[in-house]
Scaffold this motif. Structure first.
Motif, PDB file in Angstrom:
ATOM      1  N   LEU A  64      37.322  47.016  49.999  1.00  0.00           N
ATOM      2  CA  LEU A  64      38.366  46.299  48.620  1.00  0.00           C
ATOM      3  C   LEU A  64      38.053  47.121  47.119  1.00  0.00           C
ATOM      4  N   PRO A  65      39.588  47.376  46.844  1.00  0.00           N
ATOM      5  CA  PRO A  65      39.650  47.815  45.897  1.00  0.00           C
ATOM      6  C   PRO A  65      38.835  47.502  44.625  1.00  0.00           C
ATOM      7  N   ILE A  66      37.942  48.652  43.989  1.00  0.00           N
ATOM      8  CA  ILE A  66      36.673  48.885  43.047  1.00  0.00           C
ATOM      9  C   ILE A  66      36.778  47.876  41.847  1.00  0.00           C
ATOM     10  N   GLU A  67      37.963  47.885  41.455  1.00  0.00           N
ATOM     11  CA  GLU A  67      37.934  46.624  40.056  1.00  0.00           C
ATOM     12  C   GLU A  67      38.463  45.348  40.809  1.00  0.00           C
ATOM     13  N   LEU A  68      37.912  44.771  41.857  1.00  0.00           N
ATOM     14  CA  LEU A  68      37.381  43.492  42.594  1.00  0.00           C
ATOM     15  C   LEU A  68      36.524  43.413  43.451  1.00  0.00           C
ATOM     16  N   CYS A  69      35.368  43.991  42.747  1.00  0.00           N
ATOM     17  CA  CYS A  69      34.315  43.938  43.033  1.00  0.00           C
ATOM     18  C   CYS A  69      33.167  43.732  41.843  1.00  0.00           C
ATOM     19  N   ASP A  70      32.309  42.706  42.330  1.00  0.00           N
ATOM     20  CA  ASP A  70      31.006  42.834  40.653  1.00  0.00           C
ATOM     21  C   ASP A  70      30.064  42.597  41.246  1.00  0.00           C
ATOM     22  N   VAL A  71      28.871  43.858  41.124  1.00  0.00           N
ATOM     23  CA  VAL A  71      27.496  44.243  40.996  1.00  0.00           C
ATOM     24  C   VAL A  71      26.700  42.662  40.761  1.00  0.00           C
ATOM     25  N   ILE A  72      26.247  42.307  42.017  1.00  0.00           N
ATOM     26  CA  ILE A  72      25.163  41.324  42.076  1.00  0.00           C
ATOM     27  C   ILE A  72      23.784  41.434  41.439  1.00  0.00           C
TER      28      ILE A  72
END
Length: 842
Positions: free
Chosen positions: A327-335
C-alpha cells in the motif's frame, strides 16, 4: 542451626503516633469511599473463546451484558463488573447457578464507512469461584480487629474492579489507568501524550479510600500516515517527501511504524484495517508485483489504473501488509487510540516531562477535574454495589520534623549548618575529612585542536583551588595531560594515563580525570568498566563544555564526589541527633535489585548492598552480585552481608550490635516472601561469622513507586520556590495502613513538579523503634548524601545502592558474551578490592 530459619508471622504493628515536629494539615489525592458494599460479593471466572486481545474482551463482555441482561433472567437484571481478563464480580448470585455457557455475536466495526462483514461468534463460559467474598471481614481488618486475610484482599480487589469498570469500558485503559484524548499534546516524532487517571482502592484506619492520580502515556498520532512520516524525520512539510527518502531514513521510519495499525483510504465506503509489517526497499513507482496472469505492474501505475488515484509521493516506499500486499504510504491513515510502546527518545522524553510536570496546586486541580471525567455520582455500577465516593480530597494531619545540624571540619568558617528549606551552600566550609590527592593524571577524549592544554590548565587551576578551599589537600598541582580518541582503544588509553600518573608522582595512581566530548553513554560506560574492574583506579568524568567554562559551582560539585571516592568524608550529622547510630556500633544497610528494561529478560538482574562504615554513617562500602533476571529476592544476601560486616569490623574494630536494613524495590505482594528469605539470610551471615553473634535487626521497606501525593494547605508550611510541602513533612495517619508501622516522609525540597514522598514500611523490628525515633533518624540521614548540599528524597544507603546497581550495568560486556545467563555472568567485571571500600560509585 534452628535459629537461622526462625519464622516471621506478622509485620510490626504501629507503636503509637509520633509527637516531634510542628503540626500541620495537608490535602492528599485520596477520596473517601463513604459507603462500601454491604452485601457479600460473588466471584466468577470467565473464559472467552476464541481468544482476543484485551481491547476486544471488554467489547465482547459489554455485548454479552446487552444481549442477556433482560433475556429470560440469565443475569436476573444484575450489573456484574469485569476486570478485563478473567474475573467477574456480581452483587448477587446469578440465576444460572454455578456455571453457564453463552453465545455472543459481535458485529465487526471497521470505522464509519466499513463494509459490513458477518458478525463474529464468541462463547463465554462463566464459573463460580470459591466462597462468597464477605465484606464484613474487611470492616474487621480496617478497624484493626483482624489480619489481612485472603478474603479481605479479594474484597479490596473487587472494589478496585467496581470503581474501574465503567471508565475502562469507555476509554483506553492500561493497568490501573485509563486515558482520554481530551487535552492531548503532540510530542516529537509523530507521537501524542494523552492525559490519564490512575485509580486504586486503598485501606486505611476505619475506612476504604480511593487513590486518584494523574498519569500520562504516549500514543501514535492518528490521521494520514504521511504526516507521521514527516514528523518522524523532523521535516517541515509533506512536500519535503516528494523526492523520496534516503535508505537510512527509510529504516528509521520502518523502525518507528512497524506493527502500527492503519486503515486504507482509496476505496469509497470500503475501508479495511491492516497492520504494517515493514516498508518496501523500493519506491512505489519501482515496486513491482505479479498481477496473477503472469504480467507484472508497478504499484504507482496499478493504483492509477485501478482506482484512478494519482500518487503525490510516488518516490516514497510502500508499506507491506499481510506479508505480500503493498500500500502506498499516502493511502494509509493511522487508526486512533494506539499506544506508543517503543521507548521514547531523548527529545520525546523531554517533551513528555514538560507535559506531566505540574506544580502541586495545578496537579491537585487537575485531579479534581478528573472527578468530572470519572462521574462517580452517575456511575450505575457503583450504585448497583451500594458504593458512594466523596468528591472532596481527604485532608490529614502531618508534622514537619525539626531540622538537624550538618557538621563540617571544625576549622571551617561555618562548621555547623542548619539547612533552610532543605538547601545550603559549600561556601566557607571545609569537608569533614579532606582526602589527599598526589598521584593523578588528566585524560581528554578530544584532540588538541578541540580542547588544548592551555584551556585544560585554566580549568585545573580553578578546580584545584576550589578543592583546596574546601579542605582537600592537592600537593600535585600539575598532573600530566594526555589526549585519546573517544572511539579508539579506551582501555589502552586509560592504562597509559595510569602509568603516566604513577611515574610522574612516583606513587600508586589515585585518580584519572577524564574529559568527555559529550553526554553519550558508551564512552562513559567503558571508562567506568575499565577503571572499576580492570585497573582498579578511581575515574572522574567531566564534560568538555564544563572544562571550557570552569565554573566554581561545578568544581565544588565535582570536589564533593572526588573526596568520597578517595576515602574522605564530606559532612556528618551532630552525633546526638542520630543516637541510634552513635550510641552503639550500628550498621546501616541499603539494598536494591535492578532489572534490565522490557524485552531484555534474558539479561541478569543486579543486586547491590551499601553499608555504613562508622559511627558517623557518612561513609559507605558496596557489594554487588549478578543474579537471575527478574528475580526480586537478593539471592546471595548472606554472603553480601558478610562482606559488609567484615569491612565494618576492619574499619571500626567492633562488630555491629544492631543492623538497620532499608530495602528498596519491593512491592506489597512480595513483602512476606522477601522478609522471610532476607531476614534469615542476614541471621545466617551473622552466625557464619560467629555462632553466638546475634545483632538486633530492623527491616524497613522503602517505596518511591506509588501514587500518593501531598498538597500543603498552610502557606507557612510550603516550600516557597516549588509550592510543595516543606522538607521534613511526615504523614502517618489518614492514608496509611490500618494498624501496621508505616509512614510517608517528604524529606527533600522539590525542584520542579509535585514532589513524591517516600513510603517507609517496617516489616520487622528487634530494635524497639517508636514512630519518632525511626522518622527522625530517616529524615536526618537524608541530609548527608555525599553528592550535594541539599536534603534528598531517599535515605542515603538506599540511594547509594541505586548508584551501585546503575554502575554495575556498565561492568558487563554484553556484546562479547552469549546472551545466555552464564554467558553474561562470565563477562561481568568484579570491582577491584581496594575500590569496594571507598565510594567509587559516586
Amino acid at each position: 542451626m534452628e535459629e537461622a530459619a526462625f519464622q516471621i508471622t506478622q509485620f510490626v504493628r504501629r507503636p503509637g503516633i509520633g509527637q516531634q515536629g510542628r503540626p500541620t494539615r495537608v490535602r492528599t489525592n485520596y477520596f473517601d469511599i463513604e459507603t462500601i458494599p454491604q452485601m457479600n460479593i460473588i466471584q466468577y471466572d470467565v473464559t472467552i473463546t476464541p481468544e482476543v486481545p484485551p481491547r476486544l474482551r471488554r467489547n465482547v463482555f459489554a455485548r454479552f451484558i446487552a444481549q442477556y441482561r433482560n433475556q429470560g433472567g440469565v443475569l436476573g437484571n444484575t450489573r456484574p463488573v469485569f476486570d478485563g481478563v478473567k474475573n467477574i464480580f456480581s452483587p448477587k448470585l446469578l440465576p444460572f447457578g454455578q456455571a453457564g455457557t453463552f453465545n455472543v455475536q459481535l458485529a465487526e466495526d471497521d470505522g464509519p464507512t466499513a463494509r459490513r462483514r458477518p458478525p463474529r461468534d464468541f462463547t463465554i463460559k462463566l464459573r463460580r469461584v470459591g466462597d462468597d467474598i464477605v465484606m464484613a471481614e474487611l470492616e474487621q481488618f480496617l478497624n484493626a480487629r483482624s489480619a489481612l486475610t485472603n478474603n479481605c484482599l479479594m474484597a479490596i480487589t473487587a472494589m478496585d474492579v467496581i470503581i474501574r469498570h465503567k471508565p475502562s469500558m469507555e476509554h483506553v485503559s492500561v493497568g490501573r489507568s485509563f486515558y482520554t484524548p481530551k487535552n492531548a499534546q503532540s510530542i516529537f516524532g509523530g507521537a501524542v501524550v494523552w492525559q490519564g487517571y490512575y485509580q486504586s482502592a486503598r485501606p486505611t484506619r476505619g475506612k476504604m479510600l480511593i487513590n486518584i492520580d494523574l498519569s500520562a502515556t504516549a500514543f501514535y498520532e492518528d490521521g494520514p500516515l504521511v504526516n507521521m512520516v514527516v514528523k518522524i524525520l523532523n521535516l517541515r512539510h509533506p512536500n519535503d517527501l516528494i523526492r523520496g527518502i534516503s535508505d537510512r531514513d527509510r529504516q528509521k521510519v520502518e523502525r518507528s511504524i512497524k506493527n502500527l495499525r492503519v486503515y486504507d483510504n482509496h476505496r469509497e465506503g470500503n475501508r479495511r484495517k491492516f497492520k504494517i509489517e515493514k516498508l518496501t526497499p523500493t519506491p512505489a513507482n519501482r515496486t513491482m508485483f505479479d498481477r496473477g496472469d503472469g504480467s507484472t505492474i508497478d504499484v504507482k501505475t496499478y493504483f492509477e489504473n485501478t482506482y484512478n488515484r494519482r500518487l503525490l509521493y510516488p518516490n516514497l516506499p510502500c508499506v507491506v501488509v499481510r506479508k505480500t500486499n503493498y500500500l502506498p504510504i499516502e493511502l494509509c491513515d493511522v487508526i486512533p487510540g494506539q499506544r506508543h510502546i517503543r521507548k521514547l527518545d531523548e527529545r520525546q522524553t523531554a517533551d513528555m516531562i514538560k507535559f506531566t510536570c505540574l506544580r502541586p496546586n495545578d496537579r491537585a486541580n487537575r485531579i479534581n477535574a478528573g472527578l468530572n471525567e470519572l462521574e462517580f455520582r452517575q456511575n450505575e455500577f457503583l450504585q448497583e454495589f451500594g458504593m458512594r465516593i466523596s468528591n472532596e480530597m481527604v485532608v490529614v494531619n502531618a508534622r514537619i520534623l525539626p531540622v538537624p545540624t550538618v557538621k563540617y571540619h571544625p576549622s571551617s568558617r561555618e562548621h555547623d549548618v542548619k539547612p533552610r528549606d532543605g538547601v545550603w551552600a559549600l561556601r566557607d566550609k571545609k569537608l569533614a575529612t579532606g582526602a589527599t590527592l598526589g598521584s593523578w593524571s588528566v585524560l581528554a577524549f578530544l584532540s588538541q585542536g578541540e580542547l588544548n592544554d592551555q584551556v585544560i590548565n585554566t580549568f585545573l587551576r580553578e578546580f584545584i583551588n576550589t578543592c583546596q578551599a574546601n579542605g582537600m589537600n592537592i600537593p600535585n598541582r600539575n598532573p600530566p595531560i594526555l589526549h585519546a580518541n573517544p572511539i579508539g582503544d579506551i582501555e589502552g588509553a586509560l592504562k597509559e594515563a595510569w602509568l603516566r600518573a604513577g611515574n610522574t608522582a612516583k606513587a600508586q595512581p589515585q585518580v584519572i580525570l577524564c574529559i568527555l566530548p559529550n553526554k553519550g553513554t558508551p564512552l562513559y560506560a567503558e571508562i567506568k568498566r575499565v577503571g572499576d574492574t580492570v585497573i582498579g583506579v578511581v575515574t572522574q568524568c567531566i564534560q568538555s563544555k564544563h572544562v571550557q567554562q570552569a565554573k566554581r559551582q561545578l568544581c565544588a560539585n565535582v570536589c564533593l564526589k572526588l573526596n568520597v571516592k578517595l576515602g574522605g568524608m564530606n559532612s556528618f550529622i551532630e552525633p546526638n541527633q542520630i543516637p541510634f547510630v552513635t550510641e552503639r556500633p550500628t550498621l546501616l544497610i541499603g539494598g536494591d535489585v535492578t532489572h534490565h528494561g522490557p524485552g531484555e529478560d534474558d539479561k541478569p538482574s543486579i543486586a547491590a548492598l551499601c553499608g555504613s562504615m562508622d559511627a558517623k554513617a557518612s561513609r559507605y562500602a558496596a557489594t554487588i552480585r549478578v543474579q537471575t533476571g527478574r528475580y526480586e529476592i537478593i539471592a546471595d544476601l548472606a554472603n553480601m552481608v558478610k562482606d559488609l560486616l567484615k569491612t565494618f569490623y576492619q574499619t571500626c574494630g567492633r562488630k555491629p550490635e544492631r543492623i538497620l536494613f532499608y530495602r528498596d524495590g519491593v512491592s506489597e505482594g512480595q513483602f512476606r516472601q522477601v522478609l522471610q528469605t532476607e531476614i534469615n539470610a542476614i541471621r545466617a551471615a551473622c552466625q557464619a561469622l560467629e555462632a553466638t553473634y546475634r545483632p538486633n535487626i530492623t527491616f524497613v521497606v522503602v517505596q518511591k513507586r506509588h501514587h500518593t501525593r501531598f498538597f500543603p494547605l498552610n502557606r507557612n508550611d510550603t516550600d516557597n520556590k516549588s509550592g510543595n510541602c516543606a522538607p521534613g513533612t511526615v504523614v502517618e495517619v489518614g492514608v496509611t495502613h490500618p494498624f501496621e508501622f508505616d509512614f510517608y516522609l517528604q524529606s527533600h525540597a522539590g525542584i520542579q513538579g509535585t514532589s513524591r514522598p517516600t513510603h517507609y514500611h517496617v516489616l520487622f523490628d528487634e530494635n524497639g523503634f517508636n514512630a519518632d525515633s525511626l522518622q527522625t533518624l530517616s529524615y536526618n540521614l537524608c541530609h548527608i548524601y555525599a553528592r550535594c548540599t541539599r536534603t534528598v528524597s531517599l535515605v542515603p544507603p538506599v540511594y547509594y545502592a541505586h548508584l551501585v546497581t546503575t554502575r554495575a550495568k556498565f561492568h558487563t560486556r554484553w556484546n562479547e558474551s552469549e546472551s545466555s545467563q552464564m554467558g553474561a555472568e562470565a563477562s561481568f567485571g568484579v570491582v577491584k578490592q581496594d575500590l569496594q571500600k571507598v565510594m567509587y560509585f559516586m
